[in-house]
Write a protein that holds these residues in place. Structure first.
Motif, PDB file in Angstrom:
ATOM      1  N   GLY A  43      68.536  20.308  30.168  1.00  0.00           N
ATOM      2  CA  GLY A  43      69.732  20.402  30.982  1.00  0.00           C
ATOM      3  C   GLY A  43      70.564  19.137  30.887  1.00  0.00           C
ATOM      4  N   PRO A  44      71.447  18.906  31.843  1.00  0.00           N
ATOM      5  CA  PRO A  44      72.275  17.697  31.850  1.00  0.00           C
ATOM      6  C   PRO A  44      71.432  16.430  31.990  1.00  0.00           C
ATOM      7  N   ALA A  45      71.961  15.338  31.487  1.00  0.00           N
ATOM      8  CA  ALA A  45      71.260  14.052  31.570  1.00  0.00           C
ATOM      9  C   ALA A  45      72.277  12.930  31.765  1.00  0.00           C
ATOM     10  N   LEU A  46      71.861  11.938  32.534  1.00  0.00           N
ATOM     11  CA  LEU A  46      72.648  10.709  32.655  1.00  0.00           C
ATOM     12  C   LEU A  46      72.368   9.852  31.429  1.00  0.00           C
ATOM     13  N   TYR A  47      73.438   9.384  30.795  1.00  0.00           N
ATOM     14  CA  TYR A  47      73.294   8.510  29.630  1.00  0.00           C
ATOM     15  C   TYR A  47      74.095   7.247  29.916  1.00  0.00           C
ATOM     16  N   ALA A  48      73.403   6.110  29.909  1.00  0.00           N
ATOM     17  CA  ALA A  48      74.068   4.837  30.220  1.00  0.00           C
ATOM     18  C   ALA A  48      73.730   3.810  29.142  1.00  0.00           C
TER      19      ALA A  48
ATOM     20  N   CYS B  22      68.378   9.799  31.467  1.00  0.00           N
ATOM     21  CA  CYS B  22      67.560  10.349  32.552  1.00  0.00           C
ATOM     22  C   CYS B  22      67.947  11.810  32.792  1.00  0.00           C
ATOM     23  N   PRO B  23      66.997  12.730  32.735  1.00  0.00           N
ATOM     24  CA  PRO B  23      67.335  14.135  32.989  1.00  0.00           C
ATOM     25  C   PRO B  23      67.781  14.339  34.426  1.00  0.00           C
ATOM     26  N   LEU B  24      68.737  15.240  34.612  1.00  0.00           N
ATOM     27  CA  LEU B  24      69.246  15.546  35.948  1.00  0.00           C
ATOM     28  C   LEU B  24      68.807  16.923  36.423  1.00  0.00           C
ATOM     29  N   GLY B  25      67.982  17.580  35.640  1.00  0.00           N
ATOM     30  CA  GLY B  25      67.464  18.886  36.028  1.00  0.00           C
ATOM     31  C   GLY B  25      65.958  18.879  36.033  1.00  0.00           C
TER      32      GLY B  25
END
Length: 555
Positions: free
Chosen positions: A267-272, A259-262
């Motif tokens: 940009g940064p992304a949450l990866y789970a 999920c993108p965080l920007g």
């Protein structure tokens, strides 16, 4: 939402931008790569907004010396609005929406982490090339979200507003995903970099607290980078919503969510990483909502910190302005001389200094200086120069001795980043003889009726504070009726309508014409005419530097 990740660990400013939404076009994002952009209907504008509600030159956006972006009205017909408030000028903050005619401009302050704050590095993180099909949240059936999860996500958003540390907020997002109710096996924050690799910004955090580095799907990250939307991949088809995808990793019963965080996907992304059973639209929606809560909190923190920074800067500028203005001479009557001073500090308060004082032996001291820098540091240096200058002359020092003392002081205590240019004159009103020294300052001018302006020697010495070398002085004479003009580069570096600098030659030409047209006019009238000409050259643009000018006529 236009907020972006404000930082994990150490943060540095990335490209700021403005998102333009118009009545008949798709939104367009424009990077703010220049220090000044003109917005208007004209084809030569940097940002062209078509339509009758926009003036030919409507507004300008510019970067101030403190790294803040501003928007300023250029005398437009319909004005500019921030929210519902009509403004002439406005310091922009993240997510500010500016209305210009039928267009909305949303300011986006972009930041990106400058260093990894993680247990893994590029050399130890496993990445894989994969095949198959990726799905975004928009491509799968509407998910059903449990009320308990919604409650926890709301509470998570509130908690983020109490965590001051950017790294702490990032860790809280990852550990949320690892809770048993959410069920992630691994959670981390990453960013796509060149050659398909990824950079770890926070984590990885493992549910079993092991230090095993996870496998990362390059294709999943690439999908998020290109689309800017959350996406889901699975090693096996776990339901009608998910297409089988090979991740080429030892554990073949896993799914991954990114999920993108920007505001954009690069940009940064949450990866789970989740068990296969949770590779569904519900868990993609839950992770997306957590990322959205995180983005909202980052936007709130960015706005809070920027508001504090703005307040600090404005307070300092107000104090610097008072200090600087207190140094401007109030006594302008001297035997044998008529003088007049223009001192117009810019919005950012530069380091200009102007002095005029009798020094006790019948002679008069005129000086103009420019301290490198803005704000309180420059104003404090100007104040110390003022004190040292007159104290030294009062003690009987010569002009060269005074300049040497100032130079040695600046070299020893201030440093290379705070040099000073200065033109200093000591005049005898009975003979017109004067001694002067110029340390890196623009060349002074002498105006004589019917003649071109005479340029005195310019910066034949280094600026004060550069080299601890002896300062040399020179001698000249001012005839009755002649006018001495001292100025700072805030005058000579004004831009002409063609975009060129006025320069010393341009200033000399303007002053010569104004003086020759009426050589006996009082100096305040000459000064007023010159200021009107300078205003005409600026065409309503905000001055970026102090404008300081001292005119002295021998009578």
């Amino acid at each position: 939402m236009s907020s972006v990740l404000s930082g994990i660990g150490i943060s540095t400013s990335m490209g700021n931008s403005v998102l333009i939404s118009g009545p008949d076009s798709a939104p367009e994002r424009i990077a703010l790569t220049q220090k000044r952009l003109v917005i208007g209907r004209e084809a030569i504008s940097d940002i062209i907004l078509e339509g009758n509600t926009v003036s030919r030159k409507h507004a300008e956006m510019f970067l101030d010396p403190f790294g803040r972006w501003w928007i300023r009205d250029l005398g437009s017909r319909n004005g500019i609005y921030v929210g519902d408030r009509k403004v002439t000028e406005w310091a922009l903050r993240p997510a500010d929406q500016v209305q210009i005619g039928d267009y909305t401009l949303t300011y986006e302050s972009g930041q990106t982490p400058a260093t990894a704050n993680a247990n893994a590095t590029l050399s130890t993180l496993h990445t894989s090339d994969d095949t198959g099909q990726l799905l975004s949240l928009e491509e799968i059936r509407p998910p059903n979200i449990d009320a308990a999860h919604l409650s926890q996500l709301i509470e998570f958003g509130r908690k983020l507003l109490d965590i001051e540390s950017p790294a702490g907020r990032a860790e809280r997002l990852c550990t949320l995903m690892l809770r048993p109710e959410f069920g992630a096996q691994v959670a981390l924050i990453i960013r796509s970099v060149e050659s398909g690799n990824v950079e770890v910004l926070s984590g990885p955090y493992n549910a079993d607290k092991s230090e095993t580095n996870p496998y990362i799907s390059r294709r999943l990250i690439e999908s998020v980078r290109k689309t800017g939307r959350p996406a889901l991949a699975s090693s096996q088809a776990s339901g009608p919503d998910v297409v089988k995808m090979s991740l080429y990793m030892p554990a073949t019963t896993t799914s991954a969510i990114a999920c993108p965080l920007g505001s954009t996907g690069d940009g940064p992304a949450l990866y789970a990483i989740f068990p296969l059973v949770r590779g569904t639209s519900e868990w993609l929606a839950i992770a997306s909502m957590a990322a959205e809560q995180f983005r909202s909190a980052e936007s709130a923190w960015a706005a809070r910190l920027e508001a504090q920074a703005h307040a600090t800067i404005e307070k300092e500028l107000e104090q610097a302005s008072r200090l600087q203005s207190a140094l401007v001479p109030k006594q302008l009557a001297f035997p044998g001389f008529e003088i007049d001073i223009t001192f117009r500090p810019c919005r950012w308060v530069g380091g200009d200094y102007v002095g005029a004082r009798a020094i006790g032996d019948g002679r008069i001291l005129f000086t103009v200086a420019d301290v490198c820098g803005k704000g309180m540091p420059a104003a404090l240096i100007a104040s110390s120069l003022h004190t040292m200058l007159f104290a030294s002359f009062r003690a009987g020092a010569t002009l060269c001795q005074v300049m040497d003392s100032l130079n040695d002081y600046l070299c020893e205590y201030v440093g290379l980043n705070r040099f000073v240019t200065m033109a200093c004159f000591v005049l005898d009103p009975t003979t017109g003889n004067f001694e002067y020294s110029n340390a890196g300052h623009p060349p002074p001018l002498v105006l004589s009726a019917g003649k071109p302006a005479r340029l005195l020697a310019g910066g034949y010495n280094f600026p004060l504070g550069i080299e601890s070398e002896p300062i040399t002085c020179r001698e000249e004479n001012l005839q009755p009726g002649e006018v001495l003009a001292l100025y700072t580069d805030g005058v000579s570096e004004l831009q002409t309508p063609s975009g060129e600098l006025l320069a010393t030659e341009g200033l000399a030409e303007i002053l010569s014409k104004l003086h020759t047209a009426s050589p006996k006019q009082p100096l305040p009238a000459l000064n007023k005419a010159l200021n009107a000409k300078l205003d005409e050259l600026q065409q309503g643009h905000m001055a970026q530097d102090d404008v300081t000018l001292l005119l002295a006529r021998r009578v």
